[in-house]
Design a protein around this motif. Structure first.
Motif, PDB file in Angstrom:
ATOM      1  N   ALA A   8      -0.158  39.206  -8.534  1.00 30.11           N
ATOM      2  CA  ALA A   8      -0.075  40.194  -7.467  1.00 30.11           C
ATOM      3  C   ALA A   8       1.171  41.072  -7.571  1.00 30.11           C
ATOM      4  CB  ALA A   8      -0.113  39.495  -6.106  1.00 30.11           C
ATOM      5  N   VAL A   9       2.295  40.478  -7.998  1.00 25.62           N
ATOM      6  CA  VAL A   9       3.566  41.229  -7.964  1.00 25.62           C
ATOM      7  C   VAL A   9       3.918  41.897  -9.293  1.00 25.62           C
ATOM      8  CG1 VAL A   9       4.434  39.693  -6.163  1.00 25.62           C
ATOM      9  CG2 VAL A   9       5.055  39.240  -8.548  1.00 25.62           C
ATOM     10  N   LEU A  10       3.299  41.470 -10.384  1.00 31.20           N
ATOM     11  CA  LEU A  10       3.678  42.023 -11.693  1.00 31.20           C
ATOM     12  C   LEU A  10       3.496  43.536 -11.804  1.00 31.20           C
ATOM     13  CD1 LEU A  10       2.638  39.533 -14.517  1.00 31.20           C
ATOM     14  CD2 LEU A  10       4.937  40.335 -13.929  1.00 31.20           C
ATOM     15  N   PRO A  11       2.400  44.119 -11.330  1.00 34.14           N
ATOM     16  CA  PRO A  11       2.267  45.577 -11.478  1.00 34.14           C
ATOM     17  C   PRO A  11       3.433  46.345 -10.868  1.00 34.14           C
ATOM     18  CG  PRO A  11       0.148  44.620 -10.916  1.00 34.14           C
ATOM     19  CD  PRO A  11       1.163  43.520 -10.766  1.00 34.14           C
ATOM     20  N   GLY A  12       3.898  45.924  -9.695  1.00 32.68           N
ATOM     21  CA  GLY A  12       5.034  46.588  -9.065  1.00 32.68           C
ATOM     22  C   GLY A  12       6.311  46.412  -9.858  1.00 32.68           C
ATOM     23  N   MET A  13       6.517  45.219 -10.401  1.00 27.90           N
ATOM     24  CA  MET A  13       7.690  44.970 -11.237  1.00 27.90           C
ATOM     25  C   MET A  13       7.630  45.826 -12.503  1.00 27.90           C
ATOM     26  SD  MET A  13       8.216  40.844 -10.996  1.00 27.90           S
ATOM     27  CE  MET A  13       8.693  40.031  -9.459  1.00 27.90           C
ATOM     28  N   TYR A  14       6.463  45.892 -13.108  1.00 28.99           N
ATOM     29  CA  TYR A  14       6.313  46.707 -14.314  1.00 28.99           C
ATOM     30  C   TYR A  14       6.606  48.178 -14.013  1.00 28.99           C
ATOM     31  CZ  TYR A  14       3.984  42.824 -16.783  1.00 28.99           C
ATOM     32  OH  TYR A  14       3.684  41.636 -17.399  1.00 28.99           O
ATOM     33  N   ALA A  15       6.091  48.655 -12.886  1.00 30.33           N
ATOM     34  CA  ALA A  15       6.309  50.059 -12.527  1.00 30.33           C
ATOM     35  C   ALA A  15       7.786  50.349 -12.293  1.00 30.33           C
ATOM     36  CB  ALA A  15       5.505  50.402 -11.271  1.00 30.33           C
ATOM     37  N   ALA A  16       8.513  49.358 -11.748  1.00 28.17           N
ATOM     38  CA  ALA A  16       9.941  49.529 -11.479  1.00 28.17           C
ATOM     39  C   ALA A  16      10.794  49.302 -12.721  1.00 28.17           C
ATOM     40  CB  ALA A  16      10.382  48.577 -10.367  1.00 28.17           C
ATOM     41  N   GLY A  17      10.211  48.660 -13.733  1.00 29.02           N
ATOM     42  CA  GLY A  17      10.963  48.362 -14.950  1.00 29.02           C
ATOM     43  C   GLY A  17      11.945  47.223 -14.785  1.00 29.02           C
ATOM     44  N   TRP A  18      11.749  46.397 -13.759  1.00 19.96           N
ATOM     45  CA  TRP A  18      12.670  45.265 -13.513  1.00 19.96           C
ATOM     46  C   TRP A  18      11.979  44.230 -12.643  1.00 19.96           C
ATOM     47  CZ3 TRP A  18      15.055  42.224  -9.891  1.00 19.96           C
ATOM     48  CH2 TRP A  18      16.232  41.559 -10.279  1.00 19.96           C
ATOM     49  N   GLY A  19      12.196  42.973 -12.972  1.00 20.63           N
ATOM     50  CA  GLY A  19      11.670  41.891 -12.140  1.00 20.63           C
ATOM     51  C   GLY A  19      12.208  40.558 -12.609  1.00 20.63           C
ATOM     52  N   ARG A  20      12.317  39.629 -11.664  1.00 21.96           N
ATOM     53  CA  ARG A  20      12.759  38.275 -11.971  1.00 21.96           C
ATOM     54  C   ARG A  20      11.777  37.295 -11.343  1.00 21.96           C
ATOM     55  NH1 ARG A  20      15.133  40.749 -15.022  1.00 21.96           N
ATOM     56  NH2 ARG A  20      17.368  40.901 -15.454  1.00 21.96           N
ATOM     57  N   ILE A  21      11.213  36.436 -12.179  1.00 22.17           N
ATOM     58  CA  ILE A  21      10.315  35.399 -11.700  1.00 22.17           C
ATOM     59  C   ILE A  21      10.910  34.050 -12.098  1.00 22.17           C
ATOM     60  CG2 ILE A  21       7.986  34.441 -11.786  1.00 22.17           C
ATOM     61  CD1 ILE A  21       6.983  37.229 -12.531  1.00 22.17           C
ATOM     62  N   VAL A  22      11.125  33.208 -11.113  1.00 25.62           N
ATOM     63  CA  VAL A  22      11.666  31.875 -11.353  1.00 25.62           C
ATOM     64  C   VAL A  22      10.697  30.866 -10.744  1.00 25.62           C
ATOM     65  CG1 VAL A  22      13.593  30.291 -11.032  1.00 25.62           C
ATOM     66  CG2 VAL A  22      14.028  32.745 -11.269  1.00 25.62           C
ATOM     67  N   HIS A  23      10.301  29.898 -11.548  1.00 24.48           N
ATOM     68  CA  HIS A  23       9.384  28.862 -11.098  1.00 24.48           C
ATOM     69  C   HIS A  23      10.165  27.560 -10.934  1.00 24.48           C
ATOM     70  CE1 HIS A  23       6.235  31.606 -12.698  1.00 24.48           C
ATOM     71  NE2 HIS A  23       7.072  31.738 -13.715  1.00 24.48           N
ATOM     72  N   LEU A  24      10.018  26.926  -9.784  1.00 30.10           N
ATOM     73  CA  LEU A  24      10.631  25.617  -9.604  1.00 30.10           C
ATOM     74  C   LEU A  24       9.721  24.583 -10.251  1.00 30.10           C
ATOM     75  CD1 LEU A  24      13.287  24.710  -8.335  1.00 30.10           C
ATOM     76  CD2 LEU A  24      12.629  27.049  -7.793  1.00 30.10           C
ATOM     77  N   SER A  25      10.081  24.226 -11.456  1.00 30.18           N
ATOM     78  CA  SER A  25       9.372  23.185 -12.176  1.00 30.18           C
ATOM     79  C   SER A  25      10.059  21.860 -11.844  1.00 30.18           C
ATOM     80  CB  SER A  25       9.377  23.487 -13.669  1.00 30.18           C
ATOM     81  OG  SER A  25       8.655  22.530 -14.393  1.00 30.18           O
ATOM     82  N   SER A  26      10.272  21.027 -12.821  1.00 31.26           N
ATOM     83  CA  SER A  26      10.804  19.686 -12.572  1.00 31.26           C
ATOM     84  C   SER A  26      11.105  19.042 -13.915  1.00 31.26           C
ATOM     85  CB  SER A  26       9.764  18.860 -11.814  1.00 31.26           C
ATOM     86  OG  SER A  26      10.070  17.484 -11.826  1.00 31.26           O
ATOM     87  N   VAL A  27      11.910  18.000 -13.875  1.00 33.79           N
ATOM     88  CA  VAL A  27      12.035  17.166 -15.070  1.00 33.79           C
ATOM     89  C   VAL A  27      10.655  16.673 -15.489  1.00 33.79           C
ATOM     90  CG1 VAL A  27      12.448  15.059 -13.755  1.00 33.79           C
ATOM     91  CG2 VAL A  27      13.301  15.220 -16.089  1.00 33.79           C
ATOM     92  N   HIS A  28       9.735  16.592 -14.520  1.00 35.33           N
ATOM     93  CA  HIS A  28       8.369  16.170 -14.837  1.00 35.33           C
ATOM     94  C   HIS A  28       7.563  17.273 -15.519  1.00 35.33           C
ATOM     95  CE1 HIS A  28       9.026  12.773 -11.897  1.00 35.33           C
ATOM     96  NE2 HIS A  28       8.601  12.191 -12.987  1.00 35.33           N
ATOM     97  N   GLY A  29       8.167  18.437 -15.733  1.00 35.15           N
ATOM     98  CA  GLY A  29       7.577  19.419 -16.624  1.00 35.15           C
ATOM     99  C   GLY A  29       7.881  19.107 -18.076  1.00 35.15           C
ATOM    100  N   HIS A  30       8.780  18.134 -18.306  1.00 38.83           N
ATOM    101  CA  HIS A  30       9.189  17.721 -19.650  1.00 38.83           C
ATOM    102  C   HIS A  30       8.950  16.238 -19.912  1.00 38.83           C
ATOM    103  CE1 HIS A  30      11.510  21.462 -20.611  1.00 38.83           C
ATOM    104  NE2 HIS A  30      11.480  21.553 -19.298  1.00 38.83           N
ATOM    105  N   ARG A  31       8.924  15.447 -18.878  1.00 36.87           N
ATOM    106  CA  ARG A  31       8.727  14.004 -18.995  1.00 36.87           C
ATOM    107  C   ARG A  31       7.638  13.564 -18.035  1.00 36.87           C
ATOM    108  NH1 ARG A  31      11.558  15.027 -22.679  1.00 36.87           N
ATOM    109  NH2 ARG A  31      13.467  13.989 -23.384  1.00 36.87           N
ATOM    110  N   ALA A  32       7.033  12.448 -18.331  1.00 39.75           N
ATOM    111  CA  ALA A  32       5.999  11.902 -17.458  1.00 39.75           C
ATOM    112  C   ALA A  32       6.528  10.681 -16.711  1.00 39.75           C
ATOM    113  CB  ALA A  32       4.770  11.495 -18.271  1.00 39.75           C
ATOM    114  N   SER A  33       5.936  10.429 -15.568  1.00 38.73           N
ATOM    115  CA  SER A  33       6.168   9.201 -14.821  1.00 38.73           C
ATOM    116  C   SER A  33       4.815   8.638 -14.422  1.00 38.73           C
ATOM    117  CB  SER A  33       6.996   9.464 -13.560  1.00 38.73           C
ATOM    118  OG  SER A  33       8.334   9.748 -13.872  1.00 38.73           O
ATOM    119  N   ALA A  34       4.708   7.343 -14.400  1.00 34.88           N
ATOM    120  CA  ALA A  34       3.464   6.709 -13.977  1.00 34.88           C
ATOM    121  C   ALA A  34       3.142   7.082 -12.534  1.00 34.88           C
ATOM    122  CB  ALA A  34       3.582   5.191 -14.101  1.00 34.88           C
TER     123      ALA A  34
END
Length: 264
Positions: free
Chosen positions: A128-154
Protein backbone atom coordinates in the motif's frame (compact mmCIF):
# COMPACT_ATOMS: atom_id res chain seq x y z
CA UNK A 1 -10.37 5.38 13.18
CA UNK A 2 -9.60 8.03 15.77
CA UNK A 3 -7.41 11.12 15.46
CA UNK A 4 -5.82 13.38 18.01
CA UNK A 5 -4.53 16.92 17.77
CA UNK A 6 -0.87 17.44 16.89
CA UNK A 7 1.51 18.06 19.76
CA UNK A 8 1.56 21.69 20.84
CA UNK A 9 5.29 21.59 21.62
CA UNK A 10 7.09 23.14 18.60
CA UNK A 11 10.16 21.04 19.39
CA UNK A 12 8.13 17.98 18.35
CA UNK A 13 8.67 18.96 14.69
CA UNK A 14 12.45 19.21 15.02
CA UNK A 15 14.82 16.36 14.30
CA UNK A 16 16.05 14.22 11.41
CA UNK A 17 12.56 12.96 10.56
CA UNK A 18 10.86 16.37 10.58
CA UNK A 19 8.32 16.51 7.77
CA UNK A 20 8.13 12.70 7.53
CA UNK A 21 5.06 10.60 8.32
CA UNK A 22 5.60 7.25 10.06
CA UNK A 23 3.16 4.38 10.45
CA UNK A 24 3.80 1.94 13.32
CA UNK A 25 1.69 -1.19 13.72
CA UNK A 26 1.03 -2.82 17.05
CA UNK A 27 1.64 0.62 18.52
CA UNK A 28 -0.61 0.49 21.58
CA UNK A 29 1.99 -1.14 23.83
CA UNK A 30 5.38 -2.78 24.09
CA UNK A 31 7.86 -2.38 21.26
CA UNK A 32 5.40 -0.57 18.99
CA UNK A 33 4.67 2.11 21.54
CA UNK A 34 8.37 2.59 22.29
CA UNK A 35 9.12 2.87 18.55
CA UNK A 36 6.35 5.43 18.06
CA UNK A 37 7.75 7.48 20.93
CA UNK A 38 11.27 7.33 19.50
CA UNK A 39 10.22 8.34 15.98
CA UNK A 40 8.18 11.22 17.39
CA UNK A 41 11.28 12.37 19.27
CA UNK A 42 13.06 12.38 15.91
CA UNK A 43 10.42 14.73 14.52
CA UNK A 44 8.14 12.37 12.58
CA UNK A 45 4.38 12.72 12.48
CA UNK A 46 2.95 9.44 13.77
CA UNK A 47 0.16 7.14 12.69
CA UNK A 48 -0.31 4.51 15.41
CA UNK A 49 -2.15 1.40 14.24
CA UNK A 50 -3.48 -1.26 16.58
CA UNK A 51 -6.47 -3.56 16.97
CA UNK A 52 -6.84 -2.11 20.49
CA UNK A 53 -8.62 1.17 19.80
CA UNK A 54 -8.36 2.54 23.34
CA UNK A 55 -4.68 1.64 23.57
CA UNK A 56 -3.90 3.17 20.19
CA UNK A 57 -5.71 6.36 21.16
CA UNK A 58 -3.82 6.62 24.46
CA UNK A 59 -0.47 6.05 22.75
CA UNK A 60 -1.32 8.58 20.04
CA UNK A 61 -2.18 11.22 22.61
CA UNK A 62 1.21 10.66 24.24
CA UNK A 63 3.11 11.44 21.04
CA UNK A 64 0.70 13.89 19.40
CA UNK A 65 -0.09 11.41 16.65
CA UNK A 66 -3.14 9.85 15.05
CA UNK A 67 -4.67 6.55 16.14
CA UNK A 68 -5.82 4.02 13.55
CA UNK A 69 -7.73 0.85 14.37
CA UNK A 70 -7.79 -2.28 12.22
CA UNK A 71 -7.60 -6.04 12.47
CA UNK A 72 -4.43 -6.84 10.53
CA UNK A 73 -5.58 -10.42 9.96
CA UNK A 74 -8.24 -8.98 7.64
CA UNK A 75 -6.92 -7.77 4.28
CA UNK A 76 -10.15 -5.85 3.61
CA UNK A 77 -9.67 -3.91 6.87
CA UNK A 78 -6.14 -3.00 5.81
CA UNK A 79 -7.31 -1.79 2.41
CA UNK A 80 -10.05 0.29 4.05
CA UNK A 81 -7.41 2.38 5.84
CA UNK A 82 -6.50 4.08 2.58
CA UNK A 83 -2.81 4.15 3.47
CA UNK A 84 -1.76 4.87 -0.07
CA UNK A 85 -3.26 8.33 0.29
CA UNK A 86 -1.54 9.16 3.59
CA UNK A 87 1.93 10.10 2.31
CA UNK A 88 3.68 7.56 4.52
CA UNK A 89 7.48 7.82 4.50
CA UNK A 90 8.31 5.31 7.23
CA UNK A 91 6.60 1.96 7.84
CA UNK A 92 7.38 -0.13 10.92
CA UNK A 93 5.79 -3.57 10.75
CA UNK A 94 5.66 -4.54 14.40
CA UNK A 95 2.28 -6.13 15.19
CA UNK A 96 2.40 -9.73 16.31
CA UNK A 97 0.86 -12.45 18.41
CA UNK A 98 2.18 -15.69 19.87
CA UNK A 99 0.96 -19.20 20.56
CA UNK A 100 3.01 -21.98 22.14
CA UNK A 101 2.09 -25.63 21.54
CA UNK A 102 3.51 -28.83 20.02
CA UNK A 103 2.76 -29.17 16.32
CA UNK A 104 0.39 -32.08 16.83
CA UNK A 105 -1.68 -29.95 19.23
CA UNK A 106 -1.32 -26.65 17.36
CA UNK A 107 -4.69 -25.30 16.25
CA UNK A 108 -4.47 -24.90 12.44
CA UNK A 109 -6.67 -21.81 12.52
CA UNK A 110 -4.33 -20.22 15.08
CA UNK A 111 -1.36 -21.08 12.85
CA UNK A 112 -3.00 -19.36 9.89
CA UNK A 113 -3.99 -16.33 11.99
CA UNK A 114 -0.38 -15.80 13.11
CA UNK A 115 0.79 -15.91 9.51
CA UNK A 116 -1.89 -13.46 8.38
CA UNK A 117 -0.89 -10.93 11.04
CA UNK A 118 2.88 -11.38 11.00
CA UNK A 119 3.69 -12.17 7.36
CA UNK A 120 0.75 -11.37 5.10
CA UNK A 121 -0.11 -8.06 6.77
CA UNK A 122 3.44 -6.68 6.33
CA UNK A 123 3.15 -7.56 2.64
CA UNK A 124 -0.23 -5.81 2.29
CA UNK A 125 0.93 -2.75 4.23
CA UNK A 126 4.16 -2.49 2.26
CA UNK A 127 2.26 -2.89 -1.00
CA UNK A 128 0.00 0.00 0.00
CA UNK A 129 2.75 2.49 0.89
CA UNK A 130 5.45 1.66 -1.68
CA UNK A 131 4.00 3.68 -4.59
CA UNK A 132 4.05 6.85 -2.48
CA UNK A 133 7.59 6.16 -1.31
CA UNK A 134 8.71 5.52 -4.87
CA UNK A 135 7.10 8.75 -6.05
CA UNK A 136 8.88 10.67 -3.28
CA UNK A 137 12.20 8.95 -3.96
CA UNK A 138 12.62 8.08 -0.26
CA UNK A 139 11.26 5.57 2.21
CA UNK A 140 12.22 3.49 5.21
CA UNK A 141 10.62 0.15 6.00
CA UNK A 142 11.63 -1.66 9.18
CA UNK A 143 10.16 -5.02 10.13
CA UNK A 144 10.24 -6.21 13.72
CA UNK A 145 11.46 -9.72 13.22
CA UNK A 146 13.06 -11.76 16.00
CA UNK A 147 15.94 -14.01 16.86
CA UNK A 148 13.36 -16.59 15.78
CA UNK A 149 13.80 -15.27 12.26
CA UNK A 150 17.25 -16.91 12.47
CA UNK A 151 16.81 -19.69 15.03
CA UNK A 152 14.03 -22.09 15.89
CA UNK A 153 12.49 -22.98 19.22
CA UNK A 154 10.26 -25.94 19.95
CA UNK A 155 6.51 -25.35 20.22
CA UNK A 156 6.56 -22.17 18.11
CA UNK A 157 5.98 -23.48 14.59
CA UNK A 158 3.76 -20.58 13.49
CA UNK A 159 5.83 -17.77 15.00
CA UNK A 160 9.18 -19.12 13.80
CA UNK A 161 7.99 -19.81 10.27
CA UNK A 162 6.31 -16.38 10.04
CA UNK A 163 9.49 -14.61 11.17
CA UNK A 164 11.64 -16.60 8.74
CA UNK A 165 9.22 -15.58 5.99
CA UNK A 166 9.40 -11.94 7.09
CA UNK A 167 13.19 -12.02 6.72
CA UNK A 168 12.78 -13.13 3.11
CA UNK A 169 10.07 -10.59 2.38
CA UNK A 170 12.25 -7.78 3.70
CA UNK A 171 15.10 -8.76 1.40
CA UNK A 172 12.84 -8.80 -1.65
CA UNK A 173 11.51 -5.34 -0.76
CA UNK A 174 15.11 -4.16 -0.35
CA UNK A 175 16.06 -5.35 -3.81
CA UNK A 176 13.00 -3.88 -5.50
CA UNK A 177 13.22 -0.53 -3.70
CA UNK A 178 16.96 0.02 -3.79
CA UNK A 179 17.06 2.11 -6.96
CA UNK A 180 14.06 4.18 -5.80
CA UNK A 181 15.40 5.42 -2.48
CA UNK A 182 13.54 2.90 -0.32
CA UNK A 183 15.30 0.64 2.17
CA UNK A 184 13.99 -2.41 3.99
CA UNK A 185 15.63 -3.98 7.04
CA UNK A 186 14.70 -6.18 9.96
CA UNK A 187 15.39 -5.82 13.67
CA UNK A 188 15.68 -9.12 15.49
CA UNK A 189 15.58 -8.93 19.28
CA UNK A 190 15.62 -11.81 21.69
CA UNK A 191 12.95 -11.89 24.36
CA UNK A 192 11.73 -8.36 25.05
CA UNK A 193 9.97 -7.19 28.19
CA UNK A 194 6.51 -6.86 26.60
CA UNK A 195 2.96 -8.12 27.23
CA UNK A 196 3.51 -10.61 24.37
CA UNK A 197 6.39 -12.27 26.22
CA UNK A 198 4.74 -12.08 29.62
CA UNK A 199 1.61 -13.64 28.17
CA UNK A 200 3.36 -16.80 26.99
CA UNK A 201 4.80 -17.83 30.36
CA UNK A 202 1.90 -20.13 31.24
CA UNK A 203 1.99 -21.85 27.81
CA UNK A 204 5.76 -22.27 28.03
CA UNK A 205 5.48 -23.80 31.50
CA UNK A 206 2.82 -26.23 30.33
CA UNK A 207 4.67 -27.21 27.12
CA UNK A 208 7.99 -27.73 28.93
CA UNK A 209 6.50 -29.33 32.03
CA UNK A 210 7.99 -26.81 34.47
CA UNK A 211 6.71 -24.23 36.94
CA UNK A 212 5.88 -20.75 35.66
CA UNK A 213 8.54 -19.15 37.86
CA UNK A 214 11.16 -21.33 36.13
CA UNK A 215 10.31 -20.22 32.59
CA UNK A 216 12.47 -17.07 32.50
CA UNK A 217 15.71 -18.83 33.46
CA UNK A 218 15.16 -22.28 31.96
CA UNK A 219 13.44 -21.31 28.70
CA UNK A 220 13.46 -17.64 27.75
CA UNK A 221 17.04 -16.83 28.74
CA UNK A 222 18.51 -20.33 28.57
CA UNK A 223 20.44 -19.63 25.33
CA UNK A 224 21.19 -15.97 25.98
CA UNK A 225 24.59 -15.02 27.50
CA UNK A 226 23.20 -11.62 28.54
CA UNK A 227 20.85 -12.84 31.25
CA UNK A 228 18.12 -10.25 31.05
CA UNK A 229 15.20 -9.35 28.85
CA UNK A 230 15.69 -6.75 26.12
CA UNK A 231 13.94 -3.48 26.93
CA UNK A 232 11.50 -2.01 24.35
CA UNK A 233 13.43 1.26 24.32
CA UNK A 234 16.58 -0.55 23.15
CA UNK A 235 14.70 -1.89 20.15
CA UNK A 236 13.18 1.53 19.48
CA UNK A 237 16.61 3.20 19.35
CA UNK A 238 17.79 0.74 16.69
CA UNK A 239 14.64 1.27 14.64
CA UNK A 240 15.11 5.03 14.94
CA UNK A 241 18.69 4.74 13.72
CA UNK A 242 17.62 2.75 10.64
CA UNK A 243 15.11 5.48 9.77
CA UNK A 244 17.53 8.33 10.34
CA UNK A 245 20.31 10.03 8.36
CA UNK A 246 23.30 8.18 6.95
CA UNK A 247 21.37 4.98 6.25
CA UNK A 248 20.85 5.09 2.49
CA UNK A 249 23.16 2.11 1.97
CA UNK A 250 21.84 0.04 4.87
CA UNK A 251 19.44 -2.17 2.98
CA UNK A 252 18.32 -5.78 3.10
CA UNK A 253 20.03 -6.32 6.44
CA UNK A 254 18.95 -8.16 9.57
CA UNK A 255 20.02 -6.64 12.88
CA UNK A 256 20.26 -9.10 15.75
CA UNK A 257 20.02 -7.79 19.31
CA UNK A 258 19.69 -11.10 21.08
CA UNK A 259 22.18 -10.82 23.93
CA UNK A 260 24.61 -13.14 22.16
CA UNK A 261 22.15 -15.97 21.50
CA UNK A 262 23.20 -16.48 17.87
CA UNK A 263 26.91 -16.08 18.66
CA UNK A 264 26.96 -19.62 20.03
Amino acid sequence: MTSTSPAADPSATAGPLAGRTALVTGAASGIGRAVATRLAEQGASLLLLDVNEAGAREAAEQVGGEALTADLSDRTAIEALGLGERGIDVLVNNAGIQHVAPIEDFDPERFELIHRIMLQAPFHLTRAVLPGMYAAGWGRIVHLSSVHGHRASAYKSAYVSAKHGLEGLSKVIALEGAAKGVTSNTVCPGYVRTPLVEGQVADQARSHGIAEDEVLEQVLLARTPVKRLVEPEEVAHLVGFLCGPGTDSINGQSYLMDGGWTAQ
